[in-house]
Design a protein around this motif. Structure first.
Motif, mmCIF file in Angstrom:
data_model
loop_
_atom_site.group_PDB
_atom_site.id
_atom_site.type_symbol
_atom_site.label_atom_id
_atom_site.label_comp_id
_atom_site.label_asym_id
_atom_site.label_seq_id
_atom_site.Cartn_x
_atom_site.Cartn_y
_atom_site.Cartn_z
ATOM 1 N N GLY A 67 -24.466 -123.108 -10.778
ATOM 2 C CA GLY A 67 -24.720 -122.855 -12.199
ATOM 3 C C GLY A 67 -24.015 -121.606 -12.662
ATOM 4 N N PRO A 68 -24.669 -120.844 -13.536
ATOM 5 C CA PRO A 68 -24.003 -119.666 -14.105
ATOM 6 C C PRO A 68 -23.645 -118.654 -13.007
ATOM 7 N N ILE A 69 -22.474 -118.073 -13.171
ATOM 8 C CA ILE A 69 -21.948 -117.124 -12.189
ATOM 9 C C ILE A 69 -22.372 -115.727 -12.631
ATOM 10 N N SER A 70 -23.116 -115.031 -11.768
ATOM 11 C CA SER A 70 -23.614 -113.706 -12.115
ATOM 12 C C SER A 70 -22.556 -112.628 -11.875
ATOM 13 N N ASN A 71 -21.780 -112.779 -10.791
ATOM 14 C CA ASN A 71 -20.780 -111.764 -10.477
ATOM 15 C C ASN A 71 -19.424 -112.450 -10.345
ATOM 16 N N PHE A 72 -18.642 -112.357 -11.418
ATOM 17 C CA PHE A 72 -17.352 -113.036 -11.434
ATOM 18 C C PHE A 72 -16.341 -112.367 -10.493
ATOM 19 N N GLU A 73 -16.559 -111.095 -10.198
ATOM 20 C CA GLU A 73 -15.661 -110.372 -9.290
ATOM 21 C C GLU A 73 -15.706 -110.980 -7.883
ATOM 22 N N LYS A 74 -16.877 -111.405 -7.446
ATOM 23 C CA LYS A 74 -17.002 -112.062 -6.131
ATOM 24 C C LYS A 74 -16.194 -113.363 -6.105
ATOM 25 N N VAL A 75 -16.238 -114.107 -7.179
ATOM 26 C CA VAL A 75 -15.494 -115.357 -7.266
ATOM 27 C C VAL A 75 -13.996 -115.072 -7.179
ATOM 28 N N LEU A 76 -13.550 -114.025 -7.878
ATOM 29 C CA LEU A 76 -12.125 -113.663 -7.830
ATOM 30 C C LEU A 76 -11.710 -113.226 -6.423
ATOM 31 N N ARG A 78 -13.130 -114.226 -3.628
ATOM 32 C CA ARG A 78 -13.086 -115.450 -2.809
ATOM 33 C C ARG A 78 -11.808 -116.233 -3.083
ATOM 34 N N LYS A 79 -11.440 -116.308 -4.347
ATOM 35 C CA LYS A 79 -10.200 -117.024 -4.707
ATOM 36 C C LYS A 79 -8.993 -116.314 -4.097
ATOM 37 N N ALA A 80 -8.976 -114.986 -4.142
ATOM 38 C CA ALA A 80 -7.875 -114.226 -3.534
ATOM 39 C C ALA A 80 -7.844 -114.465 -2.025
ATOM 40 N N HIS A 81 -9.032 -114.520 -1.421
ATOM 41 C CA HIS A 81 -9.102 -114.779 0.022
ATOM 42 C C HIS A 81 -8.575 -116.185 0.339
ATOM 43 N N LEU A 82 -8.902 -117.135 -0.523
ATOM 44 C CA LEU A 82 -8.376 -118.496 -0.336
ATOM 45 C C LEU A 82 -6.853 -118.522 -0.444
ATOM 46 N N ASP A 83 -6.305 -117.730 -1.346
ATOM 47 C CA ASP A 83 -4.846 -117.657 -1.465
ATOM 48 C C ASP A 83 -4.226 -117.074 -0.200
ATOM 49 N N VAL A 84 -4.885 -116.061 0.358
ATOM 50 C CA VAL A 84 -4.400 -115.468 1.613
ATOM 51 C C VAL A 84 -4.462 -116.504 2.729
ATOM 52 N N LEU A 85 -5.570 -117.241 2.784
ATOM 53 C CA LEU A 85 -5.694 -118.290 3.815
ATOM 54 C C LEU A 85 -4.628 -119.372 3.628
ATOM 55 N N LYS A 86 -4.332 -119.700 2.378
ATOM 56 C CA LYS A 86 -3.301 -120.705 2.102
ATOM 57 C C LYS A 86 -1.941 -120.216 2.603
ATOM 58 N N ASP A 87 -1.628 -118.944 2.344
ATOM 59 C CA ASP A 87 -0.367 -118.376 2.839
ATOM 60 C C ASP A 87 -0.332 -118.350 4.361
#
Length: 157
Positions: A67-76, A78-87
């Motif tokens: 549902g609603p995201i309380s801390n958008f910085e955590k999501v960012l 995680r997304k950055a970590h996913l990009d690192v994992l993709k690389d």
């Protein structure tokens, strides 16, 4: 090959070459085993990174589903970590491809060394067959001489 004397053992003139080719084949087999282990290690790392990436993606999906995201910085993050994992995964895939290429090159060298050894072994077999035929001919000649001498001896009273 010089005509051997009766009673002589077969001696292959290229035995040293055969031995060297056998040693070369063993070394190529060892190198192939090393390349094979390296390939399997790289492939295992790829699978590990792929599994970690899949797990992190699932975690991110679960955050969005809640549902609603309380801390958008955590999501960012995680997304950055996913990009690192993709690389990392892309780099690892390249390493696996390189290891596979090295493995195939080593396989070709191993096959070539096995062929070289097999050629010498076939040559040795052919020379052994020639030796056996020559020895059989010498034995037949010797037996013919004995039979002739015996016949002449029995003929004389």
């Amino acid at each position: 090959m010089a005509a051997p004397k009766p009673g002589k053992k077969f001696k292959y003139d290229l035995e040293a070459v055969l031995k060297v080719r056998g040693i070369k084949e063993k070394k190529e087999q060892e190198k192939f085993a090393d390349k094979s282990r390296e390939y399997l290690t790289q492939k295992q790392k790829e699978d590990q990174i792929r599994a970690e990436k899949k797990g992190k993606e699932e975690e991110l999906r679960n955050v969005f589903r809640k549902g609603p995201i309380s801390n958008f910085e955590k999501v960012l993050r995680r997304k950055a970590h996913l990009d690192v994992l993709k690389d990392d995964l892309n780099d690892q895939v390249d390493k696996v491809i390189e290891a596979s290429k090295n493995l195939e090159e080593q396989r070709a060298r191993l096959v070539e060394s096995m062929k070289e050894k097999k050629i010498i072994e076939k040559h040795k077999e052919r020379k052994l067959d020639e030796f056996k035929k020559l020895m059989d001919n010498l034995e037949a000649k010797f037996l013919d001489e004995i039979a002739t001498q015996r016949f002449e001896h029995e003929k004389k009273p």
